[in-house]
Scaffold this motif. Structure first.
Motif, PDB file in Angstrom:
ATOM      1  N   ALA A 231       0.841  -1.204   0.000  1.00  9.87           N
ATOM      2  CA  ALA A 231       0.000   0.000   0.000  1.00  9.87           C
ATOM      3  C   ALA A 231       0.873   1.250   0.000  1.00  9.87           C
ATOM      4  N   PHE A 232       1.963   1.220   0.751  1.00 10.51           N
ATOM      5  CA  PHE A 232       2.878   2.352   0.789  1.00 10.51           C
ATOM      6  C   PHE A 232       3.535   2.570  -0.566  1.00 10.51           C
ATOM      7  N   ASP A 233       4.025   1.489  -1.182  1.00 14.60           N
ATOM      8  CA  ASP A 233       4.685   1.614  -2.477  1.00 14.60           C
ATOM      9  C   ASP A 233       3.733   2.206  -3.515  1.00 14.60           C
ATOM     10  N   ALA A 234       2.469   1.754  -3.489  1.00 18.32           N
ATOM     11  CA  ALA A 234       1.488   2.277  -4.440  1.00 18.32           C
ATOM     12  C   ALA A 234       1.218   3.755  -4.183  1.00 18.32           C
ATOM     13  N   SER A 235       1.080   4.132  -2.905  1.00 20.38           N
ATOM     14  CA  SER A 235       0.792   5.535  -2.585  1.00 20.38           C
ATOM     15  C   SER A 235       1.940   6.438  -2.998  1.00 20.38           C
ATOM     16  N   LEU A 236       3.170   5.959  -2.810  1.00 23.73           N
ATOM     17  CA  LEU A 236       4.334   6.769  -3.169  1.00 23.73           C
ATOM     18  C   LEU A 236       4.405   6.947  -4.683  1.00 23.73           C
ATOM     19  N   ALA A 237       4.100   5.882  -5.431  1.00 20.98           N
ATOM     20  CA  ALA A 237       4.089   5.987  -6.891  1.00 20.98           C
ATOM     21  C   ALA A 237       3.027   6.977  -7.358  1.00 20.98           C
ATOM     22  N   LEU A 238       1.849   6.933  -6.734  1.00 22.37           N
ATOM     23  CA  LEU A 238       0.779   7.850  -7.126  1.00 22.37           C
ATOM     24  C   LEU A 238       1.112   9.289  -6.736  1.00 22.37           C
ATOM     25  N   GLU A 239       1.772   9.455  -5.595  1.00 21.90           N
ATOM     26  CA  GLU A 239       2.197  10.798  -5.196  1.00 21.90           C
ATOM     27  C   GLU A 239       3.138  11.391  -6.238  1.00 21.90           C
ATOM     28  N   PHE A 240       4.134  10.625  -6.642  1.00 20.56           N
ATOM     29  CA  PHE A 240       5.134  11.169  -7.552  1.00 20.56           C
ATOM     30  C   PHE A 240       4.620  11.257  -8.982  1.00 20.56           C
ATOM     31  N   LEU A 241       3.593  10.478  -9.319  1.00 18.75           N
ATOM     32  CA  LEU A 241       2.903  10.696 -10.584  1.00 18.75           C
ATOM     33  C   LEU A 241       2.303  12.104 -10.609  1.00 18.75           C
ATOM     34  N   GLY A 242       1.773  12.528  -9.454  1.00 16.99           N
ATOM     35  CA  GLY A 242       1.164  13.849  -9.355  1.00 16.99           C
ATOM     36  C   GLY A 242       2.137  14.991  -9.571  1.00 16.99           C
ATOM     37  N   PHE A 243       3.426  14.755  -9.324  1.00 23.41           N
ATOM     38  CA  PHE A 243       4.407  15.819  -9.524  1.00 23.41           C
ATOM     39  C   PHE A 243       4.608  16.160 -10.998  1.00 23.41           C
ATOM     40  N   SER A 244       4.067  15.333 -11.894  1.00 25.23           N
ATOM     41  CA  SER A 244       4.159  15.643 -13.321  1.00 25.23           C
ATOM     42  C   SER A 244       2.882  16.293 -13.851  1.00 25.23           C
ATOM     43  N   GLY A 245       1.901  16.542 -12.981  1.00 20.29           N
ATOM     44  CA  GLY A 245       0.613  17.061 -13.421  1.00 20.29           C
ATOM     45  C   GLY A 245       0.386  18.519 -13.083  1.00 20.29           C
TER      46      GLY A 245
END
Length: 269
Positions: A231-245
């Motif tokens: 769950a942590f790994d997924a949340s971190l990936a989604l967080e950093f996806l947001g840095f490109s938006g």
């Protein structure tokens, strides 16, 4: 062999008592916000602590009565603009959480003033947390315009339950130290002028205890956090996806301009 902590410059290292190592977040004039150097050092230092024969317990705190105001805005802006920086900080954010969890030595955090961002991640995955009653604990991700990653998904639901975790993480509401103790987010809430002293007293008790028994207990209990790793790994990936938006750019602009964000209500997701 003793560990040489001389290579750490953004973190202040001290030995306030035998067998106790003090790590101090130090960024004068910036409320101890972590820049590139500080973020990287906070990820790496736990490996040195783990192999340090002279350290039985760690006290983690901020300098000058404030824990940490999160990430330096210049670093956040660079993350939004540069892929290489974004990937490096993503790896460090993962290491901050996992390296504290996997460090064999117990870690006690002392949260004074405001606690946000990567510094807060290290504090809340510490083994014992002591907060001032009026301390302000804030997971600032959704206010910035990115998903709540860092430590949020791995530890908040376990500490205070899913209902409270969703309330505070989705709304980006402030949790006082007193409320954090009530809901189980921190171990202890004490008077603001007693935070470091109380945390130090806990460190002294741990340092005087049976080291193997304490470390093995930490290792066993932290299996609950390791189980939440996906769950942590997924949340971190989604967080950093947001840095490109686009949302992070509006969130960052609003913070720099000291105004409320005006996010586009339309979303592709």
């Amino acid at each position: 062999m003793s560990v040489d902590y001389g290579r750490y410059t953004a973190l202040k290292i001290a030995r306030p008592a035998p067998r106790i190592l003090e790590i101090v977040l130090s960024a004068p004039g910036r409320l101890n916000a972590l820049d590139h150097e500080g973020h990287g050092e906070l990820a790496e230092i736990w490996r040195d602590v783990d192999k340090d024969p002279d350290t039985a317990v760690v006290l983690l705190r901020g300098e000058g009565g404030t824990f940490s105001a999160g990430g330096d805005l210049a670093m956040v802006e660079e993350m939004a603009d540069d892929w290489t920086t974004r990937m490096r900080v993503w790896k460090e954010a993962s290491d901050i959480v996992y390296n504290v969890i996997n460090c064999s030595k117990p870690v006690v955090s002392a949260i004074e003033g405001v606690g946000v961002g990567a510094g807060l991640a290290a504090a809340l995955v510490s083994d014992i947390t002591v907060a001032g009653r009026t301390a302000r604990i804030i997971d600032g991700h959704t206010r910035l315009g990115v998903a709540a990653g860092d430590h949020s998904a791995i530890v908040w639901p376990l500490l205070c339950g899913m209902a409270k975790a969703k309330y505070y993480l989705l709304l980006c509401e402030t949790v006082t130290g007193e409320e954090a103790e009530r809901i189980g987010l921190v171990s202890l809430a004490v008077d603001d002028d007693r935070v470091v002293a109380e945390a130090m007293a806990v460190c002294e008790k741990l340092a005087a205890g049976a080291p193997a028994a304490i470390r093995l207990t930490k290792h066993a209990l932290n299996n609950w956090l390791r189980q939440a790793g996906p769950a942590f790994d997924a949340s971190l990936a989604l967080e950093f996806l947001g840095f490109s938006g686009p949302e992070v750019r509006e969130g960052l602009a609003s913070l720099k301009e000291k105004r409320k964000p005006d996010f586009d209500p339309d979303s592709p997701f």
